[in-house]
Design a protein around this motif. Structure first.
Motif, PDB file in Angstrom:
ATOM      1  N   GLY A 129       0.886  -1.460  -0.018  1.00 46.68           N
ATOM      2  CA  GLY A 129       0.065   0.000  -0.125  1.00 46.68           C
ATOM      3  C   GLY A 129       0.827   1.181  -0.061  1.00 46.68           C
ATOM      4  O   GLY A 129       0.495   2.094   0.489  1.00 46.68           O
ATOM      5  N   ALA A 130       1.891   1.052  -0.606  1.00 45.88           N
ATOM      6  CA  ALA A 130       2.906   2.282  -0.602  1.00 45.88           C
ATOM      7  C   ALA A 130       2.860   3.188  -1.692  1.00 45.88           C
ATOM      8  O   ALA A 130       3.839   3.787  -2.224  1.00 45.88           O
ATOM      9  CB  ALA A 130       4.198   1.851  -0.055  1.00 45.88           C
ATOM     10  N   SER A 131       1.751   3.505  -2.200  1.00 48.06           N
ATOM     11  CA  SER A 131       1.567   4.519  -3.438  1.00 48.06           C
ATOM     12  C   SER A 131       1.577   6.014  -2.999  1.00 48.06           C
ATOM     13  O   SER A 131       1.886   6.744  -3.694  1.00 48.06           O
ATOM     14  CB  SER A 131       0.133   4.299  -3.994  1.00 48.06           C
ATOM     15  OG  SER A 131       0.301   2.977  -4.664  1.00 48.06           O
ATOM     16  N   TYR A 132       1.374   6.292  -1.403  1.00 51.49           N
ATOM     17  CA  TYR A 132       1.508   7.545  -1.167  1.00 51.49           C
ATOM     18  C   TYR A 132       1.597   7.267   0.515  1.00 51.49           C
ATOM     19  O   TYR A 132       1.538   6.192   0.793  1.00 51.49           O
ATOM     20  CB  TYR A 132       0.160   8.280  -1.437  1.00 51.49           C
ATOM     21  CG  TYR A 132      -1.142   7.508  -1.149  1.00 51.49           C
ATOM     22  CD1 TYR A 132      -1.559   7.986   0.342  1.00 51.49           C
ATOM     23  CD2 TYR A 132      -1.602   6.676  -1.821  1.00 51.49           C
ATOM     24  CE1 TYR A 132      -3.010   7.237   0.618  1.00 51.49           C
ATOM     25  CE2 TYR A 132      -2.772   6.075  -1.223  1.00 51.49           C
ATOM     26  CZ  TYR A 132      -3.493   6.384  -0.030  1.00 51.49           C
ATOM     27  OH  TYR A 132      -4.559   5.820   0.249  1.00 51.49           O
ATOM     28  N   LYS A 172      -0.157   5.704 -10.122  1.00 50.47           N
ATOM     29  CA  LYS A 172       0.170   7.049  -9.226  1.00 50.47           C
ATOM     30  C   LYS A 172       1.340   6.955  -8.203  1.00 50.47           C
ATOM     31  O   LYS A 172       2.346   7.840  -8.094  1.00 50.47           O
ATOM     32  CB  LYS A 172      -1.017   7.492  -8.063  1.00 50.47           C
ATOM     33  CG  LYS A 172      -0.839   8.670  -7.173  1.00 50.47           C
ATOM     34  CD  LYS A 172      -2.275   8.596  -6.330  1.00 50.47           C
ATOM     35  CE  LYS A 172      -1.883   9.647  -5.212  1.00 50.47           C
ATOM     36  NZ  LYS A 172      -3.088   9.912  -4.161  1.00 50.47           N
ATOM     37  N   GLY A 173       1.584   5.840  -7.780  1.00 58.02           N
ATOM     38  CA  GLY A 173       2.876   5.517  -7.113  1.00 58.02           C
ATOM     39  C   GLY A 173       4.053   5.487  -8.029  1.00 58.02           C
ATOM     40  O   GLY A 173       5.313   5.882  -7.546  1.00 58.02           O
ATOM     41  N   LEU A 174       4.071   4.874  -8.901  1.00 56.56           N
ATOM     42  CA  LEU A 174       5.167   4.860  -9.947  1.00 56.56           C
ATOM     43  C   LEU A 174       5.435   6.178 -10.190  1.00 56.56           C
ATOM     44  O   LEU A 174       6.634   6.385 -10.407  1.00 56.56           O
ATOM     45  CB  LEU A 174       4.716   4.024 -11.067  1.00 56.56           C
ATOM     46  CG  LEU A 174       4.729   2.475 -10.779  1.00 56.56           C
ATOM     47  CD1 LEU A 174       4.161   1.596 -11.967  1.00 56.56           C
ATOM     48  CD2 LEU A 174       6.046   1.877 -10.527  1.00 56.56           C
ATOM     49  N   LYS A 175       4.544   7.028 -10.654  1.00 56.65           N
ATOM     50  CA  LYS A 175       4.938   8.501 -11.031  1.00 56.65           C
ATOM     51  C   LYS A 175       5.600   9.126  -9.950  1.00 56.65           C
ATOM     52  O   LYS A 175       6.457   9.691  -9.985  1.00 56.65           O
ATOM     53  CB  LYS A 175       3.655   9.051 -11.437  1.00 56.65           C
ATOM     54  CG  LYS A 175       3.837  10.565 -11.937  1.00 56.65           C
ATOM     55  CD  LYS A 175       2.569  11.248 -12.332  1.00 56.65           C
ATOM     56  CE  LYS A 175       2.798  12.698 -12.813  1.00 56.65           C
ATOM     57  NZ  LYS A 175       1.539  13.419 -12.770  1.00 56.65           N
ATOM     58  N   ALA A 176       5.098   8.837  -8.653  1.00 59.66           N
ATOM     59  CA  ALA A 176       5.636   9.779  -7.425  1.00 59.66           C
ATOM     60  C   ALA A 176       7.147   9.190  -7.221  1.00 59.66           C
ATOM     61  O   ALA A 176       8.244  10.026  -6.901  1.00 59.66           O
ATOM     62  CB  ALA A 176       4.826   9.491  -6.004  1.00 59.66           C
ATOM     63  N   ILE A 211      13.691   7.376  -7.991  1.00 57.15           N
ATOM     64  CA  ILE A 211      13.697   6.173  -7.388  1.00 57.15           C
ATOM     65  C   ILE A 211      13.162   5.176  -8.433  1.00 57.15           C
ATOM     66  O   ILE A 211      11.800   5.339  -8.807  1.00 57.15           O
ATOM     67  CB  ILE A 211      12.758   5.994  -5.858  1.00 57.15           C
ATOM     68  CG1 ILE A 211      13.499   7.022  -4.992  1.00 57.15           C
ATOM     69  CG2 ILE A 211      12.625   4.483  -5.617  1.00 57.15           C
ATOM     70  CD1 ILE A 211      12.509   7.155  -3.539  1.00 57.15           C
ATOM     71  N   THR A 212      13.621   4.085  -8.743  1.00 58.43           N
ATOM     72  CA  THR A 212      13.418   3.007  -9.664  1.00 58.43           C
ATOM     73  C   THR A 212      12.278   2.164  -8.733  1.00 58.43           C
ATOM     74  O   THR A 212      13.075   1.346  -7.664  1.00 58.43           O
ATOM     75  CB  THR A 212      14.415   2.367 -10.366  1.00 58.43           C
ATOM     76  OG1 THR A 212      14.917   3.084 -10.957  1.00 58.43           O
ATOM     77  CG2 THR A 212      13.800   1.293 -10.996  1.00 58.43           C
ATOM     78  N   ALA A 213      11.130   2.209  -8.512  1.00 57.73           N
ATOM     79  CA  ALA A 213      10.489   1.165  -7.991  1.00 57.73           C
ATOM     80  C   ALA A 213       9.558   0.402  -8.878  1.00 57.73           C
ATOM     81  O   ALA A 213       9.355   0.530 -10.081  1.00 57.73           O
ATOM     82  CB  ALA A 213       9.254   2.095  -7.138  1.00 57.73           C
ATOM     83  N   TYR A 214       9.230  -1.029  -8.200  1.00 53.00           N
ATOM     84  CA  TYR A 214       8.235  -1.937  -9.046  1.00 53.00           C
ATOM     85  C   TYR A 214       6.938  -2.209  -8.458  1.00 53.00           C
ATOM     86  O   TYR A 214       6.893  -2.111  -7.246  1.00 53.00           O
ATOM     87  CB  TYR A 214       9.113  -3.117  -8.962  1.00 53.00           C
ATOM     88  CG  TYR A 214      10.321  -3.135  -9.552  1.00 53.00           C
ATOM     89  CD1 TYR A 214      10.629  -3.638 -10.999  1.00 53.00           C
ATOM     90  CD2 TYR A 214      11.680  -2.831  -8.817  1.00 53.00           C
ATOM     91  CE1 TYR A 214      11.789  -3.441 -11.507  1.00 53.00           C
ATOM     92  CE2 TYR A 214      12.701  -2.599  -9.436  1.00 53.00           C
ATOM     93  CZ  TYR A 214      13.020  -3.360 -10.604  1.00 53.00           C
ATOM     94  OH  TYR A 214      14.312  -3.088 -11.525  1.00 53.00           O
TER      95      TYR A 214
END
Length: 262
Positions: A18-21, A50-54, A60-63
């Motif tokens: 749940g770490a999009s924001y 939304k999370g990937l954009k943030a 930060i490269t996130a998956y």
């Protein structure tokens, strides 16, 4: 070797649910700065995007993965995907959660179950999915986002308090059951944190804002960044002999009886 090396997360894969924001994003961002590779999920593609954009805006490269933490099949599939695409999960933060502020006698059993399902069953399901690979790898860190409501009650939060109290005890039981495999399971218990969701309560003159400031020795609301240091500590080798502990990051609320009325 510097003592600071013990706090490094370099080479680690961290799943923050749940770490999009919000709090989850702040913790994941801190993990990335400490060297970890970030993986997160959310309930739908819109929130994942939304999370990937943030994360991209933060450099930060996130998956990101779409996954409902209450669905065991989806969780198991996601963990397999992460292991195949990114690597075995070294750090799990069970952050996904909801709160429904409804007086107990007005709350339906279905509403109560929904909160318990996401806030307590979810961490059980995700932890169960990652533990076998942690055992094979010989180490693992699980951090559950608990709450002051793991210790205290308050009007309108019967389901949330029940879930977070249960999550505190799940934390202790995971530590008890899997500590021998070099898996540490601890919790972070945030106090009242300044997030977009709490913005209306923090307006000047709002009685709840005055109540929280008066009840907190630090005399302020917490910031998401206040949780990052404790979360990095519990995810790092610096906490290898800390297990089954709930670290309350609350500005001292739980230690304080409150000011005497004037």
């Amino acid at each position: 070797m510097s003592i600071l090396d013990n706090f490094s997360l370099k080479g680690k894969v961290a799943l923050v649910t749940g770490a999009s924001y919000g709090i989850g994003f702040a913790i994941a961002e801190g993990y990335a700065k400490a060297g970890a590779t970030i993986v997160f999920n959310d309930i739908n593609q819109e929130l994942v995007n939304k999370g990937l954009k943030a994360y991209e805006e933060a450099g930060i490269t996130a998956y990101g993965y779409v996954c409902d933490v209450t669905n065991e099949e989806q969780v198991n599939d996601m963990v397999k995907e992460i292991e195949n695409e990114v690597g075995v999960i070294d750090i799990l933060v069970n952050n996904a959660g909801i709160i429904k502020r409804i007086p107990m006698c007005d709350m339906t059993a279905a509403e109560f179950r929904q909160v318990i399902d996401i806030d307590l069953n979810g961490p059980f399901i995700v932890s169960k999915a990652v533990i076998p690979s942690m055992i094979k790898k010989g180490h693992g860190k699980i951090i559950n986002i608990c709450s002051m409501m793991s210790e205290l009650g308050r009007e309108t939060v019967s389901a949330y308090a029940a879930a977070k109290g249960g999550l505190k005890m799940l934390t202790k039981n995971i530590a008890s059951e899997y500590g021998e495999f070099n898996i540490q399971c601890n919790g972070v218990g945030p106090g009242y944190i300044a997030t977009p969701q709490t913005a209306p309560l923090r307006e000047e003159g709002h009685p709840f804002n005055s109540f929280i400031i008066a009840k907190t020795p630090a005399a302020r609301w917490g910031e998401p960044d206040d949780l990052v240091g404790p979360a990095v500590f519990l995810a790092s080798d610096a906490s290898n002999f800390v297990n089954g502990h709930i670290l309350y990051v609350d500005g001292g609320i739980l230690a304080y009886i409150g000011k005497q009325p004037q």
